[in-house]
Write an enzyme that holds these catalytic residues in place. Structure first.
Site, PDB file in Angstrom:
ATOM      1  N   LYS A   1       0.716  -1.081   0.059  1.00  0.00           N
ATOM      2  CA  LYS A   1       0.008  -0.063   0.010  1.00  0.00           C
ATOM      3  C   LYS A   1       1.109   1.218   0.003  1.00  0.00           C
ATOM      4  CE  LYS A   1      -3.645  -2.597  -0.077  1.00  0.00           C
ATOM      5  NZ  LYS A   1      -4.358  -3.109   1.024  1.00  0.00           N
TER       6      LYS A   1
HETATM    7  C1  LIG Z   1      -5.352  -4.485   1.305  1.00  0.00           C
HETATM    8  C2  LIG Z   1      -6.711  -4.252   1.510  1.00  0.00           C
HETATM    9  C3  LIG Z   1      -7.556  -4.686   2.689  1.00  0.00           C
HETATM   10  C4  LIG Z   1      -6.972  -5.462   3.839  1.00  0.00           C
HETATM   11  O1  LIG Z   1      -5.877  -4.683   4.304  1.00  0.00           O
HETATM   12  P1  LIG Z   1      -4.906  -5.523   5.248  1.00  0.00           P
HETATM   13  O2  LIG Z   1      -4.176  -4.342   6.150  1.00  0.00           O
HETATM   14  O3  LIG Z   1      -3.883  -6.470   4.452  1.00  0.00           O
HETATM   15  O4  LIG Z   1      -5.729  -6.390   6.359  1.00  0.00           O
HETATM   16  C5  LIG Z   1      -8.885  -4.416   2.625  1.00  0.00           C
HETATM   17  N1  LIG Z   1      -9.323  -3.766   1.752  1.00  0.00           N
HETATM   18  C6  LIG Z   1      -8.741  -3.524   0.626  1.00  0.00           C
HETATM   19  C7  LIG Z   1      -9.577  -2.817  -0.591  1.00  0.00           C
HETATM   20  C8  LIG Z   1      -7.593  -3.799   0.394  1.00  0.00           C
HETATM   21  O5  LIG Z   1      -6.824  -3.515  -0.653  1.00  0.00           O
END
Ligand SMILES: *Cc1c(COP(=O)(O)O)cnc(C)c1O
Length: 387
Positions: free
Chosen positions: A188
């Site tokens: 991210k």
């Molecule tokens: C990455 C992601 C999540 C989950 O995030 P984590 O931190 O890995 O639990 C949830 N929703 C979306 C749209 C994502 O891209």
């Protein structure tokens, strides 16, 4: 793989910040988590930020804080990661999906309005809506807020992609939604390896989230239901979890967050470069909207078979064999076997299904060099011509 689709950027400052915590008194529940929360809240101009183990945990306790439970109805977008829907099932709610707008790939306002009107007549309005800021482009939160006030549901924004994104002149997370959840997973915008934050303007929701994140337990005398037995006393007020972020992670997050403005500009300039390179190709490119600023978590193109004569699968395979780490975001959640067993079926969300058949995410991350990006562009041109 020569060029990945995403890649974290770890600097010497990031490493020094983590090492400093390793040498300190606390690895967890020390000063770094509140410092990170405060830095995040300031940057996103929001009153409260509650750090959690990951965004999935944030979505889970976000649902709980908004009262989602057995019998609740929760609606989300099919064009998302599994967690946006799973969080409501953890609480025993039923989940339904609202199709996307083919231009933005975000939840369609028209589809939402029509579905709400139908649900009102049938007495099956949702309790919580979970819109997703796909690829970092903020969803239509202002209109969703109006619908929420009219039909009486709450909004849990899955802003996992949208750290630093802006909507109507404000950072995402600061208005419109009751709660916004951000992810700091390694792919991210900024990372804590695993991690997340739930932001809100509502102090009562923030307090509830803090308790849910740590066993439903408080050590704050002012919040206790019973008189304290002594200075050791803590109190469990309801069922919570261990969804805490560590100080090691928070230190990494705070160090990364300090570079957010730079990371954002790097992503924007790479996205603009892709836009220019692909202008004349028969591709559908990510939407831009003058009233919002994407965080450019992803750069997803669509290969329209009828215009290119090229098949998405063939283009994907050719890019991969040229060493380009392309990916696909997302397989519509309602088509997953688990969700089909809950009653979803192909055809439920035709726009998300069509988008999925054509989508390819190209490499986009701050450290992607222009010459690497040129390699991606050349490989895509070759793949389209070969088709
Ligand atoms: C990455 C992601 C999540 C989950 O995030 P984590 O931190 O890995 O639990 C949830 N929703 C979306 C749209 C994502 O891209």
């Amino acid at each position: 793989m020569a060029i990945p689709y995403s890649c974290q950027q770890i600097t010497d400052d990031d490493i020094a910040a983590v090492v400093a915590v390793l040498r300190s008194e606390y690895l967890t529940q020390g000063p770094e988590v509140p410092a990170f929360e405060e830095a995040f809240a300031t940057r996103h101009r929001v009153a409260h930020a509650v750090a959690v183990a990951n965004a999935t945990a944030g979505l889970h306790i976000g649902c709980l804080a908004l009262g989602v439970g057995p019998g609740s109805r929760v609606w989300t977008s099919p064009n998302t990661f599994l967690a946006s829907a799973n969080c409501a099932r953890y609480c025993g709610a039923s989940v339904d999906f609202v199709d996307v707008d083919p231009a933005t790939r975000n939840m369609s306002l028209a589809a939402l309005a029509a579905k709400l009107e139908r649900a009102r007549r049938e007495g099956s309005l949702p309790h919580v809506l979970i819109p997703v800021d796909f690829a970092g482009l903020p969803a239509d939160l202002r209109e969703m807020r109006e619908l929420a006030d009219r039909y009486g549901f709450r909004i849990l924004q899955d802003a996992s992609h949208a750290v630093g994104a802006e909507y109507l002149g404000q950072p995402v997370g600061s208005r419109y939604a009751d709660l916004s959840v951000f992810s700091f997973h390694a792919v991210k915008i900024v990372t804590t390896a695993e991690g997340g934050i739930v932001s809100t303007q509502d102090p009562a929701l923030a307090r509830r989230l803090r308790l849910l994140r740590s066993h439903g337990m408080t050590r704050d005398a002012a919040e206790m239901e019973e008189p304290a037995d002594g200075p050791w006393y803590y109190e469990q007020q309801f069922l919570g979890y261990n969804y805490r972020l560590t100080d090691l992670q928070a230190a990494l997050g705070r160090s990364q967050l300090a570079r957010l403005d730079v990371l954002q500009v790097q992503r924007e300039s790479l996205a603009a470069r892709y836009d220019r390179a692909f202008e004349s190709l028969p591709l559908r490119l990510p939407a831009r909207r003058p009233d919002r600023r994407s965080s450019w978590h992803l750069y997803a193109i669509e290969i329209d078979e009828t215009r290119t004569g090229a098949d998405r699968g063939a283009v994907f395979a050719q890019l991969r064999s040229a060493g380009i780490g392309v990916n696909v975001h997302y397989i519509p959640v309602h088509l997953q076997p688990f969700w089909r067993r809950q009653g979803s079926k192909p055809g439920d969300c035709p726009a998300a299904e069509r988008y999925y058949r054509q989508a390819i995410s190209l490499p986009l991350f701050p450290a992607l060099s222009e010459s690497q990006q040129d390699q991606v562009i050349a490989a895509l041109r070759n793949a389209l011509e070969a088709a």
